[in-house]
Design a protein around this motif. Structure first.
Motif, short mmCIF file in Angstrom:
data_model
loop_
_atom_site.label_atom_id
_atom_site.label_comp_id
_atom_site.label_asym_id
_atom_site.label_seq_id
_atom_site.Cartn_x
_atom_site.Cartn_y
_atom_site.Cartn_z
N UNK A 1 21.52 2.47 -10.92
CA UNK A 1 22.52 1.71 -11.64
C UNK A 1 23.39 2.63 -12.50
N UNK A 2 24.71 2.44 -12.41
CA UNK A 2 25.66 3.22 -13.20
C UNK A 2 26.76 2.30 -13.74
N UNK A 3 27.21 2.57 -14.97
CA UNK A 3 28.35 1.87 -15.56
C UNK A 3 29.38 2.88 -16.05
N UNK A 4 30.64 2.48 -16.00
CA UNK A 4 31.72 3.35 -16.46
C UNK A 4 31.86 3.24 -17.98
N UNK A 5 31.84 4.39 -18.65
CA UNK A 5 32.04 4.42 -20.10
C UNK A 5 33.53 4.32 -20.44
N UNK A 6 33.82 4.11 -21.72
CA UNK A 6 35.22 4.03 -22.17
C UNK A 6 35.96 5.33 -21.94
N UNK B 1 23.19 13.10 -7.25
CA UNK B 1 23.74 12.42 -6.07
C UNK B 1 24.53 11.18 -6.49
N UNK B 2 23.93 10.38 -7.38
CA UNK B 2 24.56 9.13 -7.81
C UNK B 2 25.90 9.37 -8.48
N UNK B 3 25.98 10.39 -9.31
CA UNK B 3 27.24 10.69 -10.00
C UNK B 3 28.31 11.17 -9.02
N UNK B 4 27.91 11.92 -8.00
CA UNK B 4 28.86 12.32 -6.95
C UNK B 4 29.42 11.09 -6.23
N UNK B 5 28.52 10.17 -5.88
CA UNK B 5 28.94 8.96 -5.16
C UNK B 5 29.84 8.10 -6.06
N UNK B 6 29.46 7.99 -7.34
CA UNK B 6 30.26 7.19 -8.27
C UNK B 6 31.68 7.76 -8.39
N UNK B 7 31.78 9.08 -8.47
CA UNK B 7 33.12 9.69 -8.56
C UNK B 7 33.91 9.45 -7.28
N UNK B 8 33.23 9.53 -6.13
CA UNK B 8 33.90 9.25 -4.86
C UNK B 8 34.37 7.81 -4.76
N UNK B 9 33.51 6.88 -5.20
CA UNK B 9 33.89 5.46 -5.18
C UNK B 9 35.08 5.21 -6.11
N UNK B 10 35.05 5.81 -7.30
CA UNK B 10 36.13 5.60 -8.27
C UNK B 10 37.46 6.15 -7.75
N UNK B 11 37.39 7.24 -7.01
CA UNK B 11 38.60 7.83 -6.42
C UNK B 11 39.27 6.85 -5.47
N UNK B 12 38.47 6.17 -4.66
CA UNK B 12 39.02 5.28 -3.64
C UNK B 12 39.20 3.85 -4.13
N UNK C 1 23.70 1.45 -6.50
CA UNK C 1 23.57 2.20 -5.24
C UNK C 1 22.23 1.91 -4.61
N UNK C 2 22.26 1.42 -3.37
CA UNK C 2 21.02 1.22 -2.61
C UNK C 2 20.74 2.50 -1.85
N UNK C 3 19.63 3.13 -2.19
CA UNK C 3 19.28 4.46 -1.72
C UNK C 3 18.01 4.40 -0.87
N UNK C 4 17.98 5.18 0.21
CA UNK C 4 16.77 5.32 1.02
C UNK C 4 16.27 6.76 0.91
N UNK C 5 14.96 6.91 0.89
CA UNK C 5 14.32 8.22 1.02
C UNK C 5 13.45 8.15 2.27
#
Length: 249
Positions: free
Chosen positions: A124-129, A182-193, A202-206
């Motif tokens: 779980x991630x949330x965008x800060x101010x 990994x999560x922060x990389x994905x979050x930045x990628x999602x925010x870009x698009x 993020x639903x993650x599999x190992x």
């Protein structure tokens, strides 16, 4: 690439296409395609297990598992099984089950398990101010016996990361660091698009070789799983943050 001005992008295929355009994220993404009968025949030849999912869907509803057993192809749905001699006949059955809805096909991942029950994870991630992402943590979900989806609505239960991996909390620290990065990389990628998003689940599999995969990025995620986190105050912090983020909806 111009961003999609959608606050809550729901379509799995749209999000997959966006993230697959990011070189540093491609290795996290299972092979995924829109469902077509012809595409299915090709894909089931490449992978022993496939998941066919609604392009728009929540809580594991409508997800089908397709796999080989005793030389036949089995389609498993929420309430039934169908067995076929050939991929072509299985594809026709899938087309019948799907009808006019949009579905995607995703490479099956050999998930880590406990007592034969597959486990996946929610981050779980949330965008800060200040426009940076706050990482709240990770929780596992164990599927109920004889189930292939882990959602609570299908009988899944919460599990902490170190229990899921069968290691101590101290041994788990490198995993926590790896998943956060990994999560922060994905979050930045999602925010870009998708510039309007402000929360991510993020639903993650190992897998059994300990490779990490992104199954889906949810932009209005459920967070009840975090009631079971080792930090007893975390759930209240998340709930407060969600209330603030969604106040303008």
């Amino acid at each position: 690439m111009k961003g999609y001005m959608i606050k809550y992008p729901g379509r799995k295929w749209l999000k997959h296409v966006a993230l697959s355009g990011e070189e540093e994220l491609r290795d996290y993404l299972p092979d995924t395609e829109p469902f077509t009968p012809k595409g299915f025949v090709s894909m089931i030849d490449r992978y022993p297990v496939l998941f066919v999912k609604p392009d728009l869907g929540m809580k594991g509803q409508g997800v089908m598992k397709i796999y080989y057993k005793d030389g036949r192809i089995v389609i498993r749905t929420e309430d039934g099984r169908f067995s076929f001699q050939s991929a072509k006949f299985a594809a026709l059955k899938l087309k019948q089950l799907i009808g006019t809805k949009r579905y995607i096909m995703q490479q099956g991942i050999d998930l880590v398990q406990i007592d034969g029950n597959p486990i996946d994870f929610r981050i779980l991630l949330h965008l800060r101010k200040d426009a940076t992402w706050k990482y709240f943590g990770v929780m596992g979900k164990v599927a109920a016996p004889n189930k292939y989806v882990t959602n609570h609505s299908s009988g899944g239960r919460a599990i902490r990361l170190h229990h899921a991996l069968g290691i101590t909390t101290q041994e788990c620290e490198p995993w926590e660091k790896k998943l956060k990065e990994m999560a922060l990389k994905i979050a930045r990628g999602m925010k870009k698009h998708f510039p309007l998003i402000s929360e991510l689940g993020l639903d993650i599999a190992i897998d059994n070789e300990h490779r990490v995969w992104l199954l889906e990025a949810n932009t209005r995620p459920q967070f009840q799983l975090f009631r079971h986190h080792s930090n007893p105050r975390l759930y209240a912090q998340i709930a407060s943050s969600v209330k603030h983020i969604r106040a303008d909806d």
